[in-house]
Design an enzyme around this catalytic site. Sequence first.
Site, PDB file in Angstrom:
ATOM      1  N   SER A 138       0.769  -1.215  -0.095  1.00 56.10           N
ATOM      2  CA  SER A 138       0.045  -0.131   0.051  1.00 56.10           C
ATOM      3  C   SER A 138       0.825   1.206  -0.136  1.00 56.10           C
ATOM      4  CB  SER A 138      -0.844   0.017   1.256  1.00 56.10           C
ATOM      5  OG  SER A 138      -1.343   1.282   1.529  1.00 56.10           O
ATOM      6  N   TYR A 151      -2.499  -1.601  10.595  1.00 51.60           N
ATOM      7  CA  TYR A 151      -2.666  -2.057   8.974  1.00 51.60           C
ATOM      8  C   TYR A 151      -1.400  -1.278   8.299  1.00 51.60           C
ATOM      9  CZ  TYR A 151      -4.047  -1.313   3.870  1.00 51.60           C
ATOM     10  OH  TYR A 151      -4.282  -1.436   2.751  1.00 51.60           O
TER      11      TYR A 151
HETATM   12  N1  LIG Z   1      -8.620  -0.188  -1.699  1.00 49.22           N
HETATM   13  C1  LIG Z   1      -7.656   0.578  -1.567  1.00 49.22           C
HETATM   14  O1  LIG Z   1      -7.728   1.752  -0.976  1.00 49.22           O
HETATM   15  C2  LIG Z   1      -6.049  -0.164  -1.111  1.00 49.22           C
HETATM   16  C3  LIG Z   1      -4.941   0.660  -0.843  1.00 49.22           C
HETATM   17  C4  LIG Z   1      -3.775   0.061  -0.717  1.00 49.22           C
HETATM   18  C5  LIG Z   1      -3.745  -1.189  -0.849  1.00 49.22           C
HETATM   19  N2  LIG Z   1      -4.791  -2.207  -0.753  1.00 49.22           N
HETATM   20  C6  LIG Z   1      -4.556  -3.540  -0.571  1.00 49.22           C
HETATM   21  O2  LIG Z   1      -5.457  -4.184  -1.614  1.00 49.22           O
HETATM   22  C7  LIG Z   1      -5.596  -5.428  -1.216  1.00 49.22           C
HETATM   23  C8  LIG Z   1      -7.074  -5.758  -1.743  1.00 49.22           C
HETATM   24  O3  LIG Z   1      -7.869  -5.076  -1.191  1.00 49.22           O
HETATM   25  P1  LIG Z   1      -9.219  -4.241  -1.713  1.00 49.22           P
HETATM   26  O4  LIG Z   1      -9.272  -2.894  -1.772  1.00 49.22           O
HETATM   27  O5  LIG Z   1      -9.638  -5.097  -2.889  1.00 49.22           O
HETATM   28  O6  LIG Z   1     -10.563  -4.810  -0.554  1.00 49.22           O
HETATM   29  P2  LIG Z   1     -11.623  -5.864  -0.505  1.00 49.22           P
HETATM   30  O7  LIG Z   1     -12.348  -5.805  -1.642  1.00 49.22           O
HETATM   31  O8  LIG Z   1     -12.062  -5.728   0.855  1.00 49.22           O
HETATM   32  O9  LIG Z   1     -10.546  -6.973  -0.707  1.00 49.22           O
HETATM   33  C9  LIG Z   1      -9.909  -7.825   0.263  1.00 49.22           C
HETATM   34  C10 LIG Z   1     -10.080  -9.384  -0.029  1.00 49.22           C
HETATM   35  O10 LIG Z   1      -9.198 -10.138   0.740  1.00 49.22           O
HETATM   36  C11 LIG Z   1      -9.942 -11.044   1.106  1.00 49.22           C
HETATM   37  N3  LIG Z   1      -9.590 -11.532   2.404  1.00 49.22           N
HETATM   38  C12 LIG Z   1      -9.779 -10.671   3.613  1.00 49.22           C
HETATM   39  N4  LIG Z   1      -9.267 -11.557   4.768  1.00 49.22           N
HETATM   40  C13 LIG Z   1      -8.999 -12.839   4.355  1.00 49.22           C
HETATM   41  C14 LIG Z   1      -8.559 -14.041   5.008  1.00 49.22           C
HETATM   42  N5  LIG Z   1      -8.414 -14.170   6.254  1.00 49.22           N
HETATM   43  N6  LIG Z   1      -8.553 -14.868   4.080  1.00 49.22           N
HETATM   44  C15 LIG Z   1      -8.484 -14.991   2.705  1.00 49.22           C
HETATM   45  N7  LIG Z   1      -8.958 -13.808   2.232  1.00 49.22           N
HETATM   46  C16 LIG Z   1      -9.271 -12.807   2.796  1.00 49.22           C
HETATM   47  C17 LIG Z   1     -11.387 -10.558   1.031  1.00 49.22           C
HETATM   48  O11 LIG Z   1     -12.114 -11.804   0.966  1.00 49.22           O
HETATM   49  P3  LIG Z   1     -12.885 -12.656   1.768  1.00 49.22           P
HETATM   50  O12 LIG Z   1     -13.695 -11.593   2.616  1.00 49.22           O
HETATM   51  O13 LIG Z   1     -13.976 -13.470   1.158  1.00 49.22           O
HETATM   52  O14 LIG Z   1     -11.956 -13.512   2.451  1.00 49.22           O
HETATM   53  C18 LIG Z   1     -11.359  -9.893  -0.020  1.00 49.22           C
HETATM   54  O15 LIG Z   1     -11.606 -10.413  -1.298  1.00 49.22           O
HETATM   55  C19 LIG Z   1      -5.426  -5.628  -0.004  1.00 49.22           C
HETATM   56  O16 LIG Z   1      -4.129  -6.143   0.491  1.00 49.22           O
HETATM   57  C20 LIG Z   1      -5.425  -4.078   0.511  1.00 49.22           C
HETATM   58  O17 LIG Z   1      -4.624  -3.882   1.605  1.00 49.22           O
HETATM   59  C21 LIG Z   1      -6.008  -1.580  -0.918  1.00 49.22           C
END
Ligand SMILES: NC(=O)c1ccc[n+]([C@@H]2O[C@H](COP(=O)([O-])OP(=O)(O)OC[C@H]3O[C@@H](n4cnc5c(N)ncnc54)[C@H](OP(=O)(O)O)[C@@H]3O)[C@@H](O)[C@H]2O)c1
Length: 247
Positions: A138, A151
Amino acid sequence: MKMIGNTMFITGGGSGIGRALAIAFHTMGNKVIVAGRRRGPLEEMAKAFPGIDFRIIDMRDAQNIVEVADWLVMTHPEVNVLINNAGIMAGDKTGGFMDDDLTVATIETNLLGPMRLTSALIEHLKTRPDAVLANVTSGLAFTPLAHAAVYSATKAALHSWTLSLRYRLRGTSVRVLEVAPPWVQTDLMGARDEPRAMPLQDFIDETLRSFASGSDEVLVERVKALRDNPGPNEWAFVEEFNDRLAY
Ligand SMILES: NC(=O)c1ccc[n+]([C@@H]2O[C@H](COP(=O)([O-])OP(=O)(O)OC[C@H]3O[C@@H](n4cnc5c(N)ncnc54)[C@H](OP(=O)(O)O)[C@@H]3O)[C@@H](O)[C@H]2O)c1
């Protein structure tokens, strides 16, 4: 990295960034396997995009990670790309009494999980040509959001670990990449309609260009101020950034 002809395992592939990346890579001509805890969104993807395979995984469960890794290698022995994308994010009480369950869940999901899954798959990846291991960190790995301090710390640690991995895997077939997104419109912290966050499709389009460019760090323009900040004078921007987002 090679953009077609891969077999890719994407954790957290049922929603948000993981889902959009999975669909984009599938559409370009890659075999994609998505994984997460919830069956519904994964099943829906497999139905809507024939060819996408899925598997339930809990990134907090060390034994389950090994079982899924064994399944993956047995079922898809040609797997050559792992994208450690699953993650959770929540505001925390850093500076006061902290919720231990939240702290542990965040560290297990965002840091221990990718370490364990990588460990379980790395020897197999070393046998595959054009292998790629991509960790999704991130912008907050480089400029922390104090409101989500735990986080931010997990992502900083994942960045550090990624650098060590890249060093130790020099001379193997495995390229180690880091994807450091800015704030993107997904369900993470309920930001799907947040106007200050980057629209998901814009992020994916720019990210695919960055993957294709061959750089170790997959960055979009919007995240570069955060990524470039660390150094002896980093505090001023950390303060300004946190004031600006003022929770
Ligand atoms: N969106 C942003 O602003 C942003 C910015 C920087 C970095 N990121 C990173 O990008 C990545 C994806 O995030 P996103 O924004 O797409 O959010 P998201 O839609 O909430 O996706 C997170 C995914 O992780 C899975 N997950 C969570 N806990 C888990 C576990 N214990 N085991 C297996 N799967 C798990 C969830 O699926 P289930 O709930 O079905 O398990 C979900 O599909 C993350 O690493 C996040 O930190 C996001």
